[in-house]
Write a protein that holds these residues in place. Structure first.
Motif, short mmCIF file in Angstrom:
data_model
loop_
_atom_site.label_atom_id
_atom_site.label_comp_id
_atom_site.label_asym_id
_atom_site.label_seq_id
_atom_site.Cartn_x
_atom_site.Cartn_y
_atom_site.Cartn_z
N LYS A 1 0.82 -1.20 0.00
CA LYS A 1 0.00 0.00 0.00
C LYS A 1 0.86 1.26 0.00
O LYS A 1 1.86 1.35 0.71
CB LYS A 1 -0.93 0.00 1.21
CG LYS A 1 -1.85 1.20 1.29
CD LYS A 1 -2.76 1.12 2.50
CE LYS A 1 -3.68 2.34 2.57
NZ LYS A 1 -4.60 2.27 3.73
N SER A 2 0.46 2.23 -0.83
CA SER A 2 1.08 3.56 -0.93
C SER A 2 2.45 3.53 -1.60
O SER A 2 3.11 4.57 -1.66
CB SER A 2 1.18 4.23 0.44
OG SER A 2 -0.10 4.36 1.03
N GLN B 1 0.75 12.63 -1.80
CA GLN B 1 0.50 11.19 -1.80
C GLN B 1 -0.93 10.94 -1.35
O GLN B 1 -1.39 11.50 -0.36
CB GLN B 1 1.48 10.49 -0.85
CG GLN B 1 2.94 10.63 -1.22
CD GLN B 1 3.30 9.78 -2.42
OE1 GLN B 1 2.69 8.76 -2.66
NE2 GLN B 1 4.30 10.20 -3.17
N SER B 2 -1.64 10.11 -2.09
CA SER B 2 -3.02 9.80 -1.72
C SER B 2 -3.20 8.30 -1.63
O SER B 2 -2.55 7.54 -2.33
CB SER B 2 -3.99 10.38 -2.76
OG SER B 2 -3.80 9.74 -4.01
N SER B 3 -4.08 7.91 -0.76
CA SER B 3 -4.42 6.50 -0.60
C SER B 3 -5.91 6.40 -0.36
O SER B 3 -6.39 6.42 0.77
CB SER B 3 -3.64 5.89 0.58
OG SER B 3 -4.04 4.57 0.79
N ALA C 1 -3.05 1.87 -4.16
CA ALA C 1 -3.97 2.57 -3.26
C ALA C 1 -4.65 1.65 -2.27
O ALA C 1 -5.16 2.09 -1.24
CB ALA C 1 -5.04 3.30 -4.07
#
Length: 479
Positions: free
Chosen positions: A107-108, A209-211, A159
């Protein structure tokens, strides 16, 4: 002494070339390869250069969806490539797939996917990284292939939550509904997926940065015409790192989509149930006169009658009409309408209501009353591997649940009232034959719904009118 050492190295190199090119033997280790110093990222694809041929790779195509293809490893100029020969793409993008399982994603993290590819004819392929169990796509992109080899590069940020068993897929079926039935070859090699190095702290304020993860809760399968509630949820976080070294001000805009919260959506699906008569291949009329009150569909339409009337649309790939005709609309189509298989829910309903008929439970050629219906009898005829339903004249045959017959089915009724109060189906593994005389429905519940899983449906009646649905999607070996 130095010359001898060089000579030995040259001999080893020549031996390697001979083993690699002619015997298909590689002297290199084929497991996970980690990046060398100075080469950013960790290689996640195993055997991306096909040194070990098909090791870690799988190939499949779906003939039921019309696809026909093969896959080989082609060694050329000391480089191995995966070559997929395609006779027909089929009707969906996943009808032809070349894939590798157990790809670890975090993730990320940011990933870079590269590969070389070309096709003998210009076409598109779809590249995906997804969860093979739930079908959730972490990354998906359509690429256009030319006839010359080209390197493709794409980046994405994971994501969703960590998945050590993701799947890398090259879909080579019908992309964007473009069916190709011309033979061609798609060549892919040098496949690499690397986890990119994290940015330095002083550089992190240059990128947000988006998750965010989008999830939905809905039934896997919904019956035609039913309404189903769907729950849509978005969750996750934004990481907006700022540095004290940043002199200029920053403007942050956050957009949330709640358009689906209070609205209803529907999609008009063109299915076999849109037609009074549907034939997946050929629809052939013979005789003096034919009258169809509704629409018809077929790949080939052939009319050999003296006169035919169709009140709706006659949709087909090809039309041949020999006599006079009165057809509201003749429509030439190019996209097939597939027949869905939905007998699973009908069989489940029969199981729940103890309406399953197995030859092992019946004496040969002996009639026994249907459950709860003393005037209607059923017998198993082993010579034809068929169940036969018979009834006394003026009797009523009640259908209040779907019934499943593990054989062929013959419905042989004369002057009998058929009451289908629940709109249920009579489902049979094999052929279904409907026989009888003077079957004349008088109300909306007097209807016959029959479903042949792997056979044909035949009507052998006289002086009769039947309301209902006759559905026989066929199987790949016997369409």
């Amino acid at each position: 002494m130095r010359k001898k050492i060089y000579f030995c190295i040259a001999i080893q190199f020549v031996l390697y070339i001979i083993l690699q090119s002619f015997l298909g033997v590689s002297l290199f280790y084929g497991g996970k390869v980690y990046a060398a110093p100075g080469d950013p990222g960790i290689e996640l694809v195993k055997n991306g250069n096909f040194d070990f041929y098909f090791n870690h790779w799988r190939f499949k195509y779906n003939s039921v969806l019309g696809a026909k293809a093969y896959n080989i490893i082609n060694p050329k100029n000391f480089t191995r490539s995966a070559v997929t020969g395609i006779y027909n793409t089929g009707h969906t993008d996943w009808a032809i797939q070349f894939f590798q399982n157990d790809i670890p994603l975090k993730k990320s993290y940011k990933y870079v996917l590269t590969f070389d590819a070309f096709s003998t004819i210009p076409r598109k392929i779809a590249v995906e990284l997804k969860n093979p169990v739930t079908g959730e796509k972490y990354f998906s992109k359509i690429e256009s292939l030319g006839t010359k080899n080209k390197k493709y590069r794409m980046e994405f940020i994971m994501a969703s939550t960590d998945n050590p068993e993701a799947q890398l897929v090259f879909n080579m079926g019908s992309i964007e509904d473009q069916i190709i039935n011309e033979f061609h070859e798609v060549t892919i090699t040098k496949i690499s997926l690397k986890e990119e190095e994290m940015k330095k702290k002083e550089d992190m304020d240059t990128e947000v940065q988006s998750s965010l993860a989008l999830s939905r809760t809905v039934k896997e399968a919904v019956e035609f015409g039913d309404t189903e509630n769907m729950k849509i949820a978005q969750e996750g976080s934004f990481l907006i790192p700022l540095s004290t070294k940043t002199e200029n001000s920053k403007e942050i805009v956050l957009a949330l989509d709640n358009s689906g919260a209070f609205n209803s959506y529907y999609e008009e699906i063109n299915s076999p149930f849109n037609y009074g008569i549907y034939a997946s291949e050929k629809l052939n009329f013979q005789g003096l006169f034919a009258y169809v009150n509704g629409n018809t569909y077929s790949k080939d339409f052939v009319d050999l009658t003296n006169e035919i009337t169709i009140t709706g649309t006659c949709a087909s790939f090809t039309h041949y009409i020999e006599g006079e005709y009165d057809i509201n609309e003749i429509k030439t189509i190019s996209e097939p309408v597939e027949m869905p298989h939905f007998f699973g829910s009908l069989v489940e309903e029969a199981l729940e209501n103890a309406q399953v008929f197995d030859p092992e439970d019946f004496p040969d050629d002996a009639a026994v009353p249907m459950p709860g219906q003393p005037e209607v009898h059923i017998r198993y005829e082993p010579s034809q591997n068929s169940f036969r339903i018979v009834a006394n004249n003026k009797a009523t045959f009640y259908i209040d649940s779907s019934m499943y017959f593990k054989a062929n089915l013959i419905i042989s009724l004369d002057e009998v009232v058929i009451k289908n109060i629940s709109g249920s189906f009579l489902v049979a593994d094999g052929d279904i034959s409907i026989q009888g005389n003077n079957l004349l429905p008088a109300g909306p519940d007097e209807r016959v719904f029959v479903y042949s899983i792997g056979g044909n449906i035949r009507f052998q009646t006289s002086f009769s009118t039947l309301y209902g649905i006759a559905y026989a999607p066929g199987i790949a070996e016997k369409p």
